[in-house]
Scaffold this active site. Sequence first.
Site, short mmCIF file in Angstrom:
data_model
loop_
_atom_site.label_atom_id
_atom_site.label_comp_id
_atom_site.label_asym_id
_atom_site.label_seq_id
_atom_site.Cartn_x
_atom_site.Cartn_y
_atom_site.Cartn_z
N ARG A 97 11.02 -7.40 5.41
CA ARG A 97 11.00 -5.99 5.77
C ARG A 97 11.48 -5.80 7.21
O ARG A 97 12.17 -4.84 7.53
CB ARG A 97 9.58 -5.42 5.61
N ARG A 111 11.03 -1.62 12.50
CA ARG A 111 9.72 -1.42 13.12
C ARG A 111 9.46 -2.53 14.12
O ARG A 111 9.51 -3.71 13.79
CB ARG A 111 8.64 -1.43 12.04
N ARG A 158 -10.15 0.68 8.89
CA ARG A 158 -9.77 -0.70 9.19
C ARG A 158 -10.90 -1.45 9.89
O ARG A 158 -10.74 -2.64 10.18
CB ARG A 158 -8.55 -0.69 10.10
N ARG A 165 -0.98 -8.89 13.63
CA ARG A 165 -1.48 -7.90 12.67
C ARG A 165 -2.26 -8.56 11.54
O ARG A 165 -3.28 -8.05 11.11
CB ARG A 165 -0.31 -7.09 12.10
N LYS A 177 0.84 -1.22 0.00
CA LYS A 177 0.00 0.00 0.00
C LYS A 177 0.87 1.26 0.00
O LYS A 177 0.58 2.21 -0.73
CB LYS A 177 -0.94 0.03 1.22
#
Length: 190
Positions: A128, A134, A89, A145, A14
């Site tokens: 990632r 993160r 969401r 998640r 995204k």
Amino acid sequence: MFNLVIFGPPGAGKGTQSDKIIEKYQLKHISTGDMFRAHISQQTDLGKEVQSILDNGILVPDEITIRMLENEMSQYTDVKGFILDGFPRTVGQAEALDKFLESKGQKVNLVLELEVSQSEIEQRIHERGKISGRADDSADKLVKRIDEYFTKTVHVLPYYEAQNKVAKVNGIGDIETIFNNITVEIDKAL
Ligand code: ADP
């Protein structure tokens, strides 16, 4: 105004595609994930409130998220439109967004769903996590998640499908091909 929601599981691409859409269509990018992370790094009251929620990979309560989003969007009165990334969401957020836009004589024009399989997502976020730093990209948080996505966020799609606003784009392949397919859908809806 042209308001676009970009939709898909964590790691669907995204952010990458949003950057390209912004460049071509000059929309204002609104990413609730980026906004929360900025609050956390600046140690604002909101940041302190949501830090552990983000660290655990669960969704921030609707009331907090909606208030933050509306404040942010209200600051941009002179834009061609918004690209919403990471919002809505939940169905509650989608309903609140419709009400908010309606009060301004606006609407959601298009919902772009980036379709990516669960196995591809897991692999991408794992990669990632090695470079992003993160805290929520670690393996256990990722499971949470993805779980939040499949239990809460997917229900947003039927909400928009009922309004005939959803366009599906295959999110697997090279970035340019995906982007070209996205532009076809945006140009149809413009
Ligand atoms: P991802 O890379 O998983 O798509 P984001 O950067 O969009 O993640 O969001 C990171 C985290 O911020 C989420 O796991 C959640 O805790 C919080 N968050 C972001 N957007 C929302 C939202 N619309 N509602 C609730 N929580 C949100």
